[in-house]
Design a protein around this motif. Structure first.
Motif, PDB file in Angstrom:
ATOM      1  N   GLU A   1      51.352  -1.606 -14.461  1.00  0.00           N
ATOM      2  CA  GLU A   1      49.907  -1.540 -14.733  1.00  0.00           C
ATOM      3  C   GLU A   1      49.666  -1.229 -16.203  1.00  0.00           C
ATOM      4  OE1 GLU A   1      45.922   0.697 -12.956  1.00  0.00           O
ATOM      5  OE2 GLU A   1      47.909   1.571 -12.637  1.00  0.00           O
ATOM      6  N   ARG A   2      50.445  -0.313 -16.759  1.00  0.00           N
ATOM      7  CA  ARG A   2      50.308   0.032 -18.174  1.00  0.00           C
ATOM      8  C   ARG A   2      50.614  -1.196 -19.050  1.00  0.00           C
ATOM      9  NH1 ARG A   2      52.770   6.119 -19.294  1.00  0.00           N
ATOM     10  NH2 ARG A   2      51.339   7.236 -17.905  1.00  0.00           N
ATOM     11  N   TYR A   3      51.639  -1.936 -18.652  1.00  0.00           N
ATOM     12  CA  TYR A   3      52.012  -3.114 -19.439  1.00  0.00           C
ATOM     13  C   TYR A   3      50.913  -4.170 -19.372  1.00  0.00           C
ATOM     14  CZ  TYR A   3      54.673  -7.131 -21.124  1.00  0.00           C
ATOM     15  OH  TYR A   3      55.098  -8.232 -21.832  1.00  0.00           O
ATOM     16  N   ASP A   4      50.405  -4.397 -18.185  1.00  0.00           N
ATOM     17  CA  ASP A   4      49.343  -5.399 -18.018  1.00  0.00           C
ATOM     18  C   ASP A   4      48.101  -5.013 -18.823  1.00  0.00           C
ATOM     19  OD1 ASP A   4      51.001  -6.803 -16.342  1.00  0.00           O
ATOM     20  OD2 ASP A   4      50.127  -6.011 -14.493  1.00  0.00           O
ATOM     21  N   ASN A   5      47.747  -3.722 -18.783  1.00  0.00           N
ATOM     22  CA  ASN A   5      46.586  -3.263 -19.554  1.00  0.00           C
ATOM     23  C   ASN A   5      46.828  -3.408 -21.054  1.00  0.00           C
ATOM     24  OD1 ASN A   5      45.197  -2.583 -17.224  1.00  0.00           O
ATOM     25  ND2 ASN A   5      45.856  -0.437 -17.265  1.00  0.00           N
ATOM     26  N   TRP A   6      48.047  -3.116 -21.471  1.00  0.00           N
ATOM     27  CA  TRP A   6      48.399  -3.235 -22.887  1.00  0.00           C
ATOM     28  C   TRP A   6      48.284  -4.693 -23.344  1.00  0.00           C
ATOM     29  CZ3 TRP A   6      53.701  -4.411 -25.048  1.00  0.00           C
ATOM     30  CH2 TRP A   6      53.729  -4.232 -26.434  1.00  0.00           C
ATOM     31  N   GLN A   7      48.830  -5.596 -22.544  1.00  0.00           N
ATOM     32  CA  GLN A   7      48.784  -7.014 -22.887  1.00  0.00           C
ATOM     33  C   GLN A   7      47.355  -7.550 -22.847  1.00  0.00           C
ATOM     34  OE1 GLN A   7      51.599  -9.314 -23.657  1.00  0.00           O
ATOM     35  NE2 GLN A   7      52.203  -7.234 -24.227  1.00  0.00           N
ATOM     36  N   GLY A   8      46.512  -6.912 -22.043  1.00  0.00           N
ATOM     37  CA  GLY A   8      45.122  -7.365 -21.943  1.00  0.00           C
ATOM     38  C   GLY A   8      44.305  -7.104 -23.194  1.00  0.00           C
ATOM     39  N   ASN A   9      44.832  -6.333 -24.137  1.00  0.00           N
ATOM     40  CA  ASN A   9      44.117  -6.049 -25.378  1.00  0.00           C
ATOM     41  C   ASN A   9      44.268  -7.162 -26.420  1.00  0.00           C
ATOM     42  OD1 ASN A   9      43.103  -3.353 -24.815  1.00  0.00           O
ATOM     43  ND2 ASN A   9      45.244  -2.688 -24.916  1.00  0.00           N
ATOM     44  N   PHE A  10      45.182  -8.129 -26.161  1.00  0.00           N
ATOM     45  CA  PHE A  10      45.515  -9.115 -27.191  1.00  0.00           C
ATOM     46  C   PHE A  10      44.980 -10.500 -26.845  1.00  0.00           C
ATOM     47  CE2 PHE A  10      49.395  -6.229 -27.132  1.00  0.00           C
ATOM     48  CZ  PHE A  10      48.865  -5.358 -28.085  1.00  0.00           C
ATOM     49  N   GLU A  11      44.551 -11.193 -27.905  1.00  0.00           N
ATOM     50  CA  GLU A  11      44.136 -12.584 -27.730  1.00  0.00           C
ATOM     51  C   GLU A  11      45.363 -13.463 -27.480  1.00  0.00           C
ATOM     52  OE1 GLU A  11      41.969 -13.967 -31.077  1.00  0.00           O
ATOM     53  OE2 GLU A  11      40.204 -12.737 -30.692  1.00  0.00           O
ATOM     54  N   LYS A  12      45.192 -14.469 -26.597  1.00  0.00           N
ATOM     55  CA  LYS A  12      46.309 -15.353 -26.268  1.00  0.00           C
ATOM     56  C   LYS A  12      45.863 -16.800 -26.304  1.00  0.00           C
ATOM     57  CE  LYS A  12      48.547 -11.850 -23.434  1.00  0.00           C
ATOM     58  NZ  LYS A  12      49.051 -11.452 -22.091  1.00  0.00           N
ATOM     59  N   ASP A  13      46.822 -17.678 -26.577  1.00  0.00           N
ATOM     60  CA  ASP A  13      46.504 -19.103 -26.596  1.00  0.00           C
ATOM     61  C   ASP A  13      46.618 -19.671 -25.180  1.00  0.00           C
ATOM     62  OD1 ASP A  13      49.212 -19.350 -26.065  1.00  0.00           O
ATOM     63  OD2 ASP A  13      49.740 -19.840 -28.140  1.00  0.00           O
ATOM     64  N   LYS A  14      46.499 -20.981 -25.063  1.00  0.00           N
ATOM     65  CA  LYS A  14      46.527 -21.612 -23.737  1.00  0.00           C
ATOM     66  C   LYS A  14      47.861 -21.419 -23.016  1.00  0.00           C
ATOM     67  CE  LYS A  14      43.127 -25.171 -24.900  1.00  0.00           C
ATOM     68  NZ  LYS A  14      42.868 -26.631 -25.026  1.00  0.00           N
ATOM     69  N   SER A  15      48.926 -21.259 -23.770  1.00  0.00           N
ATOM     70  CA  SER A  15      50.244 -21.053 -23.165  1.00  0.00           C
ATOM     71  C   SER A  15      50.542 -19.568 -22.942  1.00  0.00           C
ATOM     72  CB  SER A  15      51.338 -21.665 -24.038  1.00  0.00           C
ATOM     73  OG  SER A  15      51.340 -21.051 -25.325  1.00  0.00           O
ATOM     74  N   GLU A  16      49.488 -18.734 -23.042  1.00  0.00           N
ATOM     75  CA  GLU A  16      49.586 -17.294 -22.808  1.00  0.00           C
ATOM     76  C   GLU A  16      50.454 -16.581 -23.847  1.00  0.00           C
ATOM     77  OE1 GLU A  16      47.918 -15.342 -20.514  1.00  0.00           O
ATOM     78  OE2 GLU A  16      46.816 -17.214 -20.304  1.00  0.00           O
TER      79      GLU A  16
END
Length: 564
Positions: A114-129
């Protein structure tokens, strides 16, 4: 004649008739033992009892394996549907692993995923994630933050004074806090917010200075020139040495506090990981011990049931007889304790294997049992062929007998294969899908029992079919061997009888010869005595006495001669 008898006696003594008789007796005993073996072999021809034992032993082994598999699967359910993993990385989350997306998923106290998912949710990503990056003034590549990523750090905190042209600046910026994998891994969201807005980190700063600084650290902002080669001191006239010194001091204080906060969070992760490893080890140990205990209990119940069935089939169904059978069951269980412990060890191994590899282990254990039984059948067949007594058999009979051994093995293997089909069919019936702790579903138990019965019956039919082809011939051969062995025994007994009779004759002859020899010696002595008597002169004897003495002597001589 006497010399002839003496020679015969000497010859018979040289033969040692007593020793010969002993040897013949031992030979008869050996031949009778061989006769018993042949008779037993004759009775065992076509007996399929071994089939039932092998099939039931295989089914029982699979039941024990099922116990281990069910215990392992129960552990997985209790472990959050995760297989056993006591490795350090599975429980203790390191910063490097977290940054690479390798999560200590077995840690039950902290949800690192959950911590990792929340951390990754702070960053912009392109179409290929893939995360998008930008270069800051220092040339460093930094993740692009999504809109609103800093919002939670700004809510409810002091904003500064517009009139004075001052902002409340995060000395350690929100962007730096958000991007740091060590922070994301080891601190909760509230701990991050608490530090960001603490008195150690939140300080008044000139609004222009604050906007220029942005997400840079104080050192990076003050010491890195912009695209025009200008440092903040060159741009802002109010940024004097005293202010710069004040900024550095506040930055040092904030980062000292920040470092301690991060280290405490990392140590907390380590401690929680150690605790999680202990708890998981305890869980699997509990499951394994339970499976072993149930395995031993099942083995004991098996012995009790066998003796109880024996008691039910007996004529005397008394309490005393029942207690005697239960005592015998306990004795049998203790006597076979080594084998029972071996089975329990296999159950333990199956439990651990299932806990590590998951439900697929049940398939592997079943396949292994099949392979083991198949190899045992081949080994038994080879051993049968290699026996010297079996090499004399005709090729057709030898092949048929080996076929029977293979059929027994295939029946056991077939029972396991058939179990899958029956179990799947029974699982469609809701009541039979009910799980029994450590034993599995009713469908599984009934499937094992039914498949064992069906495979055993089919195997018995095949064995009987083979026996119809070879039984009569084997029985005929065995009967011929029995007759030959009986004739051999009779011949040996006849020889023994002749030896005994000859030994008796010789004993009588020796006795008669001894008597004759003693009589000859006595006659000689008597004759010498009589001769001496008759040669002595008669002194002072009257005619009448002489006549009487002569008569007595004549009578004595006659009796002696008659005796001799």
């Amino acid at each position: 004649m006497a010399n002839q008898n003496e020679n015969q006696i000497e010859m018979n003594e040289a033969v040692d008739l007593g020793g010969l008789e002993k040897s013949l007796t031992e030979a008869i005993e050996s031949q009778v033992s061989d006769l018993d073996s042949l008779t037993e072999e004759l009775q065992n021809i076509g007996n399929p009892s071994q089939l039932g034992k092998v099939v039931m032993d295989t089914v029982w082994e699979q039941l024990m394996n099922n116990m281990g598999s069910v215990a392992g699967e129960d552990f997985i359910k209790e472990n959050g549907n995760m297989t056993l993993d006591l490795s350090k990385d599975a429980h203790i989350q390191t910063t490097d692993n977290f940054a690479d997306g390798k999560i200590a998923s077995h840690n039950k106290e902290i949800n690192y995923q959950e911590r990792y998912d929340n951390w990754q949710g702070n960053f912009e990503k392109d179409k290929s994630e893939q995360i998008k990056y930008h270069s800051d003034r220092t040339g460093k590549q930094k993740e692009n933050l999504v809109k609103g990523a800093r919002k939670k750090y700004d809510e409810g905190r002091p904003k500064g004074s517009k009139e004075k042209g001052m902002d409340m600046d995060h000395t350690v910026s929100a962007g730096e806090i958000i991007r740091d994998p060590k922070v994301a891994a080891h601190l909760t969201e509230q701990e991050k917010i608490n530090f960001a807005n603490s008195s150690s980190n939140l300080n008044e700063m000139n609004s222009s200075h604050n906007r220029s600084k942005s997400d840079l650290s104080m050192k990076e902002w003050l010491e890195t020139p912009n695209a025009n080669g200008q440092k903040p001191k060159d741009i802002f006239n109010d940024l004097d040495d005293e202010t710069i010194k004040s900024y550095y001091e506040k930055d040092m204080q904030a980062r000292e506090k920040w470092g301690k906060t991060k280290n405490q969070g990392e140590q907390s992760s380590i401690e929680s990981g150690k605790k999680s490893r202990r708890e998981e080890a305890f869980k699997v140990g509990k499951a394994a011990v339970g499976a072993v205990a149930m395995s031993l209990l099942a083995a004991f119940i098996k012995e009790v049931v066998k003796k109880f069935i024996k008691w039910l089939s007996s004529k005397e169904k008394t309490l005393e007889n029942l207690l005697a059978n239960i005592k015998a069951a306990i004795s049998s269980f203790v006597k076979n304790l080594g084998q029972n412990l071996l089975s329990a060890g296999q159950t333990l191994a199956t439990t651990i294997a299932t806990a590590i590899f998951g439900p697929i282990t049940r398939t592997f254990t079943k396949a292994f049992t099949m392979l083991k039984q198949g190899m045992k059948s081949v080994a038994d067949a080879i051993a049968y062929i290699r026996k010297p007594e079996n090499r004399k058999k005709s090729l057709s009979i030898l092949v048929a007998e080996v076929g029977k051994i293979i059929v027994v093995g295939l029946s056991a293997v077939g029972a396991l294969a058939l179990n899958d089909v029956i179990e799947k069919g029974l699982m469609a019936i809701p009541p039979l899908a009910i799980e029994i702790p450590l034993f599995g579903s009713l469908a599984s138990i009934l499937g094992l029992a039914t498949s064992g019965l069906i495979a055993g019956l089919i195997g018995a039919m095949v064995l009987n079919y083979i026996d119809k082809w070879i039984a009569q011939k084997r029985k005929a051969e065995a009967t011929v061997k029995i007759i030959e062995k009986q004739n051999e025994i009779l011949q040996t007994q006849e020889v023994q009888k002749l030896v005994v009779e000859e030994e008796l004759v010789q004993t009588k002859e020796r006795a008669f010869q001894n008597i004759a020899d003693r009589h000859t010696e006595a006659r000689k002595i008597m004759k010498e005595t009589l001769a001496n008597v008759f040669e002595e002169p008669m002194k002072d004897v009257t005619p009448v006495e002489e006549s009487d003495n002569k008569k007595d002597l004549d009578e004595l001589q006659r009796l002696l001669e008659g005796l001799l």
